[in-house]
Scaffold this active site. Sequence first.
Site, PDB file in Angstrom:
ATOM      1  CG  ASP A 137      -2.013   0.508   0.981  1.00 51.37           C
ATOM      2  OD1 ASP A 137      -1.750   2.232   0.748  1.00 51.37           O
ATOM      3  OD2 ASP A 137      -3.309   0.288   1.703  1.00 51.37           O
ATOM      4  CG  ASP A 185       2.798   3.423  -7.787  1.00 51.89           C
ATOM      5  OD1 ASP A 185       3.572   2.785  -8.819  1.00 51.89           O
ATOM      6  OD2 ASP A 185       2.526   3.851  -7.350  1.00 51.89           O
ATOM      7  CG  PHE A 204      -9.203  -4.801  -1.377  1.00 51.42           C
ATOM      8  CD1 PHE A 204     -10.010  -5.615  -1.878  1.00 51.42           C
ATOM      9  CD2 PHE A 204      -7.600  -5.871  -1.279  1.00 51.42           C
ATOM     10  CE1 PHE A 204     -10.538  -6.650  -1.334  1.00 51.42           C
ATOM     11  CE2 PHE A 204      -8.627  -7.391  -0.195  1.00 51.42           C
ATOM     12  CZ  PHE A 204      -9.756  -7.863  -0.378  1.00 51.42           C
ATOM     13  CE1 TYR A 231     -14.025   3.244  -7.723  1.00 45.86           C
ATOM     14  CE2 TYR A 231     -16.235   3.451  -7.600  1.00 45.86           C
ATOM     15  CZ  TYR A 231     -15.223   2.547  -7.673  1.00 45.86           C
ATOM     16  OH  TYR A 231     -15.314   1.689  -6.459  1.00 45.86           O
ATOM     17  CG  LEU A 287     -26.456   7.010   4.142  1.00 50.29           C
ATOM     18  CD1 LEU A 287     -26.594   9.160   4.785  1.00 50.29           C
ATOM     19  CD2 LEU A 287     -27.524   6.396   4.018  1.00 50.29           C
ATOM     20  CG  PHE A 331     -28.371  14.516  -1.024  1.00 49.02           C
ATOM     21  CD1 PHE A 331     -28.503  16.072  -0.986  1.00 49.02           C
ATOM     22  CD2 PHE A 331     -27.476  13.394  -0.193  1.00 49.02           C
ATOM     23  CE1 PHE A 331     -27.550  16.959  -0.556  1.00 49.02           C
ATOM     24  CE2 PHE A 331     -26.040  14.176  -0.210  1.00 49.02           C
ATOM     25  CZ  PHE A 331     -26.361  15.679  -0.265  1.00 49.02           C
ATOM     26  NE  ARG A 389     -26.433  12.769  -3.802  1.00 50.55           N
ATOM     27  CZ  ARG A 389     -25.250  12.074  -3.034  1.00 50.55           C
ATOM     28  NH1 ARG A 389     -24.820  12.482  -2.542  1.00 50.55           N
ATOM     29  NH2 ARG A 389     -26.030  10.928  -2.864  1.00 50.55           N
ATOM     30  N   GLY A 446     -27.731  12.413 -11.282  1.00 59.29           N
ATOM     31  CA  GLY A 446     -27.492  10.977 -11.338  1.00 59.29           C
ATOM     32  C   GLY A 446     -27.735  10.306 -10.552  1.00 59.29           C
TER      33      GLY A 446
END
Length: 318
Positions: A31, A51, A70, A138, A185, A203, A276, A278
């Site tokens: 990591d 890296d 991950f 992403y 959340l 939202f 929001r 999307g």
Amino acid sequence: MKLLVTGGAGYVGSVCAARLHESGHEVVVVDDLSTGHADAVPDGCRFVQADIAESAAALLAEGFDGVLHFAAKSLVGESMQDPSKYWWGNVVTTLALLEAMRTHRTPRLVFSSTAAVYGEPDTVPIPESAATRPTNTYGATKLAIDQAITSYATAYGMAATSLRYFNVAGAYGAFGERHTVETHLIPIVLQVALGLREQVQMFGDDWPTEDGTCVRDYIHVTDLADAHLLALEQAQPNQHGIYNLGNGTGFSVKQVVDACREVTGHPIPALVAPRREGDPASLVAASTRAQQELGWQPVRSQLSRIVIDAWEFARARQ
């Protein structure tokens, strides 16, 4: 097995590394600590701060039985503002890892994919056969990696599995969520109970759902970790298995806030904000394939259990 865990100082990676070590595997965590924490690496696991793209070849030259990958950039908003960071940090890094695995004949790979590859679904629950139409960079990078893994598995004999997570939550003892930029959340709601925020925003309360708030599928992080162990055991050469992981039910924003109020005893003020752009009304996984082919069950993914474990972790960090 001797296993390399990339991103093992992060939330999901640290829990999986802990479960792997407890199961008797030899675990090496790599990591760069750009978002992870050195003290999240489980005791008994060797840690290499580096890296992944630069270190994968040298590490895998030692000889490994598998890789659990991950390490990734994972903020949706940032991915749209700075896509270069995501194409390089996710796709190019993973290609370097795949090349190192091919060179050193590392036979197994379990990849941390995401439900974001589906975008806004046509049907809910979402099966693995659903159209992949990511609505952000992403999700697009994760889909590109899934496609690259399919090519490598088919051509080079790799036994590979992609696990498409929905909303991961909860904690496993000393291992839990502690992001510098928190977007999830449940930890955000718990921050209100801890006095770190004044209120939580919901939202929209006019969505076409039972209580008007968005519905999301939450999976306990230890259930998720167990799926990785099963995937390692079930993976077959020249095949790339793709599995959704969720509880298959889904909980609304209001249900999550209410569960946090009950567990913490705090009133947790909630403000209704505009929708929001999307945001889909409902995202719920169809996880039948994982249950049938991997023998996996989300046994800890009750909302109360998720919140209790997350709350215990959050309080312990204060």
